[in-house]
Design a protein around this motif. Structure first.
Motif, mmCIF file in Angstrom:
data_model
loop_
_atom_site.group_PDB
_atom_site.id
_atom_site.type_symbol
_atom_site.label_atom_id
_atom_site.label_comp_id
_atom_site.label_asym_id
_atom_site.label_seq_id
_atom_site.Cartn_x
_atom_site.Cartn_y
_atom_site.Cartn_z
ATOM 1 N N GLU A 58 69.742 4.545 -7.657
ATOM 2 C CA GLU A 58 69.652 3.759 -8.893
ATOM 3 C C GLU A 58 69.784 4.756 -10.044
ATOM 4 O O GLU A 58 68.832 5.479 -10.338
ATOM 5 C CB GLU A 58 68.312 3.025 -8.963
ATOM 6 C CG GLU A 58 68.120 1.972 -7.904
ATOM 7 C CD GLU A 58 69.060 0.797 -8.082
ATOM 8 O OE1 GLU A 58 69.413 0.470 -9.225
ATOM 9 O OE2 GLU A 58 69.448 0.217 -7.056
ATOM 10 N N PRO A 59 70.946 4.844 -10.686
ATOM 11 C CA PRO A 59 71.182 5.910 -11.658
ATOM 12 C C PRO A 59 70.218 5.912 -12.839
ATOM 13 O O PRO A 59 69.872 6.977 -13.342
ATOM 14 C CB PRO A 59 72.617 5.674 -12.116
ATOM 15 C CG PRO A 59 72.905 4.256 -11.797
ATOM 16 C CD PRO A 59 72.076 3.927 -10.593
ATOM 17 N N ASP A 60 69.779 4.741 -13.274
ATOM 18 C CA ASP A 60 68.905 4.704 -14.447
ATOM 19 C C ASP A 60 67.492 5.183 -14.157
ATOM 20 O O ASP A 60 66.767 5.555 -15.080
ATOM 21 C CB ASP A 60 68.877 3.303 -15.059
ATOM 22 C CG ASP A 60 68.581 2.218 -14.040
ATOM 23 O OD1 ASP A 60 68.758 2.448 -12.832
ATOM 24 O OD2 ASP A 60 68.169 1.127 -14.447
ATOM 25 N N THR A 111 78.037 12.988 -21.805
ATOM 26 C CA THR A 111 77.831 11.580 -21.459
ATOM 27 C C THR A 111 77.946 11.453 -19.947
ATOM 28 O O THR A 111 78.555 12.299 -19.288
ATOM 29 C CB THR A 111 78.863 10.662 -22.142
ATOM 30 O OG1 THR A 111 80.175 11.046 -21.725
ATOM 31 C CG2 THR A 111 78.748 10.722 -23.653
ATOM 32 N N ALA A 112 77.360 10.381 -19.397
ATOM 33 C CA ALA A 112 77.409 10.178 -17.949
ATOM 34 C C ALA A 112 77.618 8.702 -17.638
ATOM 35 O O ALA A 112 77.157 7.827 -18.369
ATOM 36 C CB ALA A 112 76.122 10.678 -17.311
ATOM 37 N N GLN A 113 78.308 8.450 -16.526
ATOM 38 C CA GLN A 113 78.581 7.079 -16.075
ATOM 39 C C GLN A 113 78.498 7.071 -14.551
ATOM 40 O O GLN A 113 78.968 7.999 -13.886
ATOM 41 C CB GLN A 113 79.966 6.651 -16.527
ATOM 42 C CG GLN A 113 80.369 5.283 -16.067
ATOM 43 C CD GLN A 113 81.777 4.919 -16.540
ATOM 44 O OE1 GLN A 113 82.400 5.617 -17.322
ATOM 45 N NE2 GLN A 113 82.270 3.814 -16.038
ATOM 46 N N LEU A 119 78.851 9.669 -9.738
ATOM 47 C CA LEU A 119 78.364 9.940 -11.091
ATOM 48 C C LEU A 119 79.387 10.842 -11.771
ATOM 49 O O LEU A 119 79.762 11.882 -11.222
ATOM 50 C CB LEU A 119 77.008 10.646 -11.036
ATOM 51 C CG LEU A 119 76.414 11.030 -12.379
ATOM 52 C CD1 LEU A 119 75.975 9.781 -13.145
ATOM 53 C CD2 LEU A 119 75.231 11.965 -12.183
ATOM 54 N N THR A 120 79.861 10.434 -12.949
ATOM 55 C CA THR A 120 80.821 11.226 -13.714
ATOM 56 C C THR A 120 80.148 11.691 -14.994
ATOM 57 O O THR A 120 79.653 10.879 -15.774
ATOM 58 C CB THR A 120 82.080 10.396 -14.051
ATOM 59 O OG1 THR A 120 82.655 9.921 -12.832
ATOM 60 C CG2 THR A 120 83.103 11.234 -14.803
#
Length: 140
Positions: A58-60, A111-113, A119-120
């Motif tokens: 879960e990235p967040d 920035t990340a996405q 994950l970039t």
């Protein structure tokens, strides 16, 4: 082979096979419970791009990205589901990777996405202008 060790198809690279930190010092191992993160990186149009394989997180809430002294550090954690498994090859626990950013990178503007388990992270790297400077000559 020109000093480059080729690997056989279907076999992992030595760092991966023995759990070494990729990009680190050969022969060094990650502490127990800490796993490496596979990454790819490139520079495109003044942007340093780092892509990291991080499926099943879960990235967040499970990812932390920091930049300190021009070193980008990525940490993630994947928790194991509490079910009885017949077999698992998944890795659980803490994953980490640090990379040195290119000279002049603006880590504070990164920035990340996260999409489809990847994950970039993008960091601006302004192009340095090599200007011409005239140096005056004084009479001595």
């Amino acid at each position: 082979m020109n000093g480059v060790m080729e690997r056989l198809p279907g076999f992992p690279a030595l760092p991966e096979l023995f759990g070494w930190v990729e990009g680190g010092i050969p022969g060094t191992h990650l502490p127990a419970g800490l796993h490496g993160i596979r990454v790819e990186e490139h520079l495109k149009e003044g942007i340093y791009v780092l892509r990291a394989e991080l499926p099943g997180i879960e990235p967040d809430k499970d990812v932390e990205i920091t930049v300190e002294e021009n070193v980008l550090t990525l940490r993630a954690e994947r928790s194991e589901e509490k079910t009885e498994k017949h077999r698992t090859e998944f890795r659980y626990g803490t994953f980490a990777r640090s990379v040195r950013l290119p000279s002049g990178a603006k880590g504070d503007e990164a920035t990340a996405q996260y999409k489809d388990g990847v994950l970039t992270i993008m960091v601006p790297v302004p192009e340095e202008k090599a200007g011409t400077r005239t140096i005056p000559v004084r009479r001595g």
